[in-house]
Design a protein around this motif. Structure first.
Motif, PDB file in Angstrom:
ATOM      1  N   UNK A   9      33.426  -6.400  11.351  1.00  0.00           N
ATOM      2  CA  UNK A   9      34.758  -6.813  11.797  1.00  0.00           C
ATOM      3  C   UNK A   9      35.040  -6.235  13.177  1.00  0.00           C
ATOM      4  N   UNK A  10      35.288  -7.113  14.132  1.00  0.00           N
ATOM      5  CA  UNK A  10      35.580  -6.663  15.491  1.00  0.00           C
ATOM      6  C   UNK A  10      37.091  -6.541  15.666  1.00  0.00           C
ATOM      7  N   UNK A  11      37.551  -5.378  16.086  1.00  0.00           N
ATOM      8  CA  UNK A  11      38.982  -5.156  16.286  1.00  0.00           C
ATOM      9  C   UNK A  11      39.261  -4.916  17.761  1.00  0.00           C
ATOM     10  N   UNK A  12      40.266  -5.607  18.289  1.00  0.00           N
ATOM     11  CA  UNK A  12      40.548  -5.471  19.713  1.00  0.00           C
ATOM     12  C   UNK A  12      42.019  -5.740  19.995  1.00  0.00           C
ATOM     13  N   UNK A  13      42.461  -5.269  21.144  1.00  0.00           N
ATOM     14  CA  UNK A  13      43.777  -5.625  21.664  1.00  0.00           C
ATOM     15  C   UNK A  13      43.582  -6.326  23.001  1.00  0.00           C
ATOM     16  N   UNK A  14      44.358  -7.371  23.215  1.00  0.00           N
ATOM     17  CA  UNK A  14      44.233  -8.160  24.439  1.00  0.00           C
ATOM     18  C   UNK A  14      45.386  -7.844  25.381  1.00  0.00           C
ATOM     19  N   UNK A  15      45.115  -7.957  26.673  1.00  0.00           N
ATOM     20  CA  UNK A  15      46.174  -7.812  27.660  1.00  0.00           C
ATOM     21  C   UNK A  15      46.576  -6.372  27.876  1.00  0.00           C
ATOM     22  N   UNK A  16      47.865  -6.167  28.126  1.00  0.00           N
ATOM     23  CA  UNK A  16      48.329  -4.846  28.552  1.00  0.00           C
ATOM     24  C   UNK A  16      48.989  -4.066  27.416  1.00  0.00           C
ATOM     25  N   UNK A  17      48.948  -4.625  26.222  1.00  0.00           N
ATOM     26  CA  UNK A  17      49.538  -3.959  25.066  1.00  0.00           C
ATOM     27  C   UNK A  17      48.838  -2.618  24.832  1.00  0.00           C
ATOM     28  N   UNK A  18      49.617  -1.556  24.745  1.00  0.00           N
ATOM     29  CA  UNK A  18      49.002  -0.227  24.593  1.00  0.00           C
ATOM     30  C   UNK A  18      49.325   0.437  23.257  1.00  0.00           C
ATOM     31  N   UNK A  19      50.059  -0.259  22.395  1.00  0.00           N
ATOM     32  CA  UNK A  19      50.447   0.386  21.130  1.00  0.00           C
ATOM     33  C   UNK A  19      49.323   0.234  20.106  1.00  0.00           C
ATOM     34  N   UNK A  20      48.385   1.172  20.182  1.00  0.00           N
ATOM     35  CA  UNK A  20      47.144   1.013  19.435  1.00  0.00           C
ATOM     36  C   UNK A  20      47.158   1.738  18.101  1.00  0.00           C
TER      37      UNK A  20
END
Lengths: 141, 321
Positions: A9-20
């Motif tokens: 399962x690949x987990x990622x955040x796109x763009x400038x969102x920083x709430x990880x």
């Protein structure tokens, strides 16, 4: 599918969102449920995620959003996935997803949507169904 | 056979999806891919494979990111195999090496693959080795394999690397001690990363002493490992590290017999490890075993045979003894 195969399962955040925080928590939960999590972290581009899906041979992709940019970024990713012929890889979304956007996200091809209140079990059931691979934590059902 | 030919050609052309799927099949222990791996192995061997290892938190991934960036500037395409430990309890894994290499995600000249250490049926060293065979056959300019330098499995992977970089930090005075126990023998280049931390020069001096001690009788054909300082966070020392790796490759071009000896030794390590993995998998508790195993077991239980003799007899019948 081979019996010993793990869900990748690949987990990622796109763009400038920083709430990880959410996606990091999910990464640890999934690891503890026997999933191989390929964690890309924040600040990814659609091209980067598409390349990673290909080289990692990911079974499923999870994206997390805490801002209202998800329609834009998810749409871009789905287009790029189609262009690379990998649109059969299921995509799930989590985070602050508004229920009224769900139809549009489904229309884009998003298979799983887990907004506030979603449970770990719902996510695990989705992963097992979407990938056709077994998860030990779900028992033999 | 047609499918095999098609897949073989696809991997040789560097097609990423075909290669990525093949690596998944290797990890899942699918025997059907063995003939393909054999053909790819026969076609390979041209790409320099650099292994990078060290304790968790030493900065391996960040250093790998810097090396990949430098090699891309030099015009090389690059493959990275990043091996991370998985949970021994659940078999799950959090593979996070890509976070440090994120700037290469969108670059099609870089192929990064994460591998979990326990996700592989039949053993990690074998699966990682076969994955490296696939990457090698794809025609990259450089291949980098990153492993945590703890555990024999992780160290066995380094048999597949032509050059081995061992990374540690100044903070790890104990690391130096631990390394003496076995890592000193396998390193071609030693790196003290986080060189801005106090104690870096002392760690370098200690390492140089250890390396010099091991090589004081060295003939010209013997490679004397380099010891370097780096600061992966800002990239300093990375050009020198690349130069040391190039020097290591050039050294063995000058001494082909030494290279041949070294390759043979490494191949021996790989072959022995594969034998071990096959036996471990074949005879693991709970695996379906042949009738003659049950007979041997009966003999041991009834004390007609001792375990050692019974094991030898089993191997003999399998053609291995």
């Amino acid at each position: 599918m081979s019996e010993g195969a793990k869900i990748r399962c690949l987990l990622a955040m796109l763009g400038t969102d920083v709430h990880s925080k959410g996606i990091r928590t999910l990464a640890q939960i999934l690891r503890d449920e026997g999933v191989e999590v390929i964690y890309l972290g924040e600040h990814n581009t659609a091209e980067g995620v598409v390349n990673a899906i290909i080289t990692e041979d990911a079974d499923v992709v999870g994206l997390s959003y805490s801002t209202a940019t998800y329609l834009h970024y998810t749409g871009e990713l789905m287009r790029k996935m189609r262009a690379e012929n990998i649109s059969e890889v299921p995509v799930m979304l989590g985070g602050l997803i508004h229920p009224e956007d769900e139809p549009e996200l489904r229309a884009l091809g998003v298979r799983g949507i887990f907004g506030p209140g979603a449970t770990t079990r719902q996510i695990l059931v989705f992963l097992a169904e979407a990938t056709g691979k077994a998860l030990p934590g779900l028992g033999g059902q | 056979m047609d499918d095999l030919d098609t897949l073989y050609e696809a991997v040789r052309r560097g097609e990423r999806r075909a290669a990525a799927r093949l690596i998944s099949q290797i990890e899942a222990g699918e025997r059907a891919v063995a003939p393909l791996v054999r053909r790819l192995y026969q076609a390979g061997g041209a790409t320099p494979v650099i292994g990078i290892t060290g304790p968790p938190g030493a900065g391996k991934s960040t250093l790998a990111d810097r090396l990949v960036g430098l090699w891309r500037q030099q015009g090389h395409s690059v493959a990275v195999l990043a091996v991370d430990p998985s949970s021994p309890l659940t078999g799950g894994a959090l593979l996070g090496d890509r976070v440090r290499m994120g700037r290469h995600n969108a670059d099609r000249g870089v192929f990064i693959r994460s591998m979990a250490s326990r996700g592989c049926l039949g053993g990690l060293a074998g699966a990682a080795g076969d994955a490296l065979i696939v990457l090698d056959a794809m025609g990259f300019g450089r291949i980098l394999v990153e492993t945590v330098g703890t555990g024999q499995n992780e160290i066995d992977i380094l048999h597949h690397a032509g050059s081995v970089v061992i990374v540690q930090t100044p903070a790890g005075g104990d690391d130096v001690q631990a390394m003496k126990a076995g890592m000193l023998e396998i390193g071609d280049v030693f790196v003290v990363n986080k060189a801005d931390l106090p104690g870096a020069d002392r760690a370098v001096a200690q390492l140089r002493d250890s390396v010099a001690f091991r090589h004081h009788m060295a003939g010209p054909e013997l490679w004397v490992p380099s010891v370097l300082k780096t600061q992966a966070s800002d990239g300093s020392g990375v050009v020198a590290l690349d130069a040391a790796l190039s020097a290591h490759i050039a050294h063995f071009k000058d001494f082909p017999q030494a290279w041949a000896r070294r390759q043979r030794l490494r191949a021996e390590g790989i072959l022995v490890e594969r034998l071990r993995e096959i036996l471990r998998e074949r005879y693991r508790l709970g695996a379906a075993k042949p009738q003659r195993f049950a007979c041997a077991l009966d003999d041991v239980v009834a004390r007609r045979a001792d375990p050692y003799s019974a094991a030898l007899a089993l191997l003999g019948e399998g053609g291995l003894a």
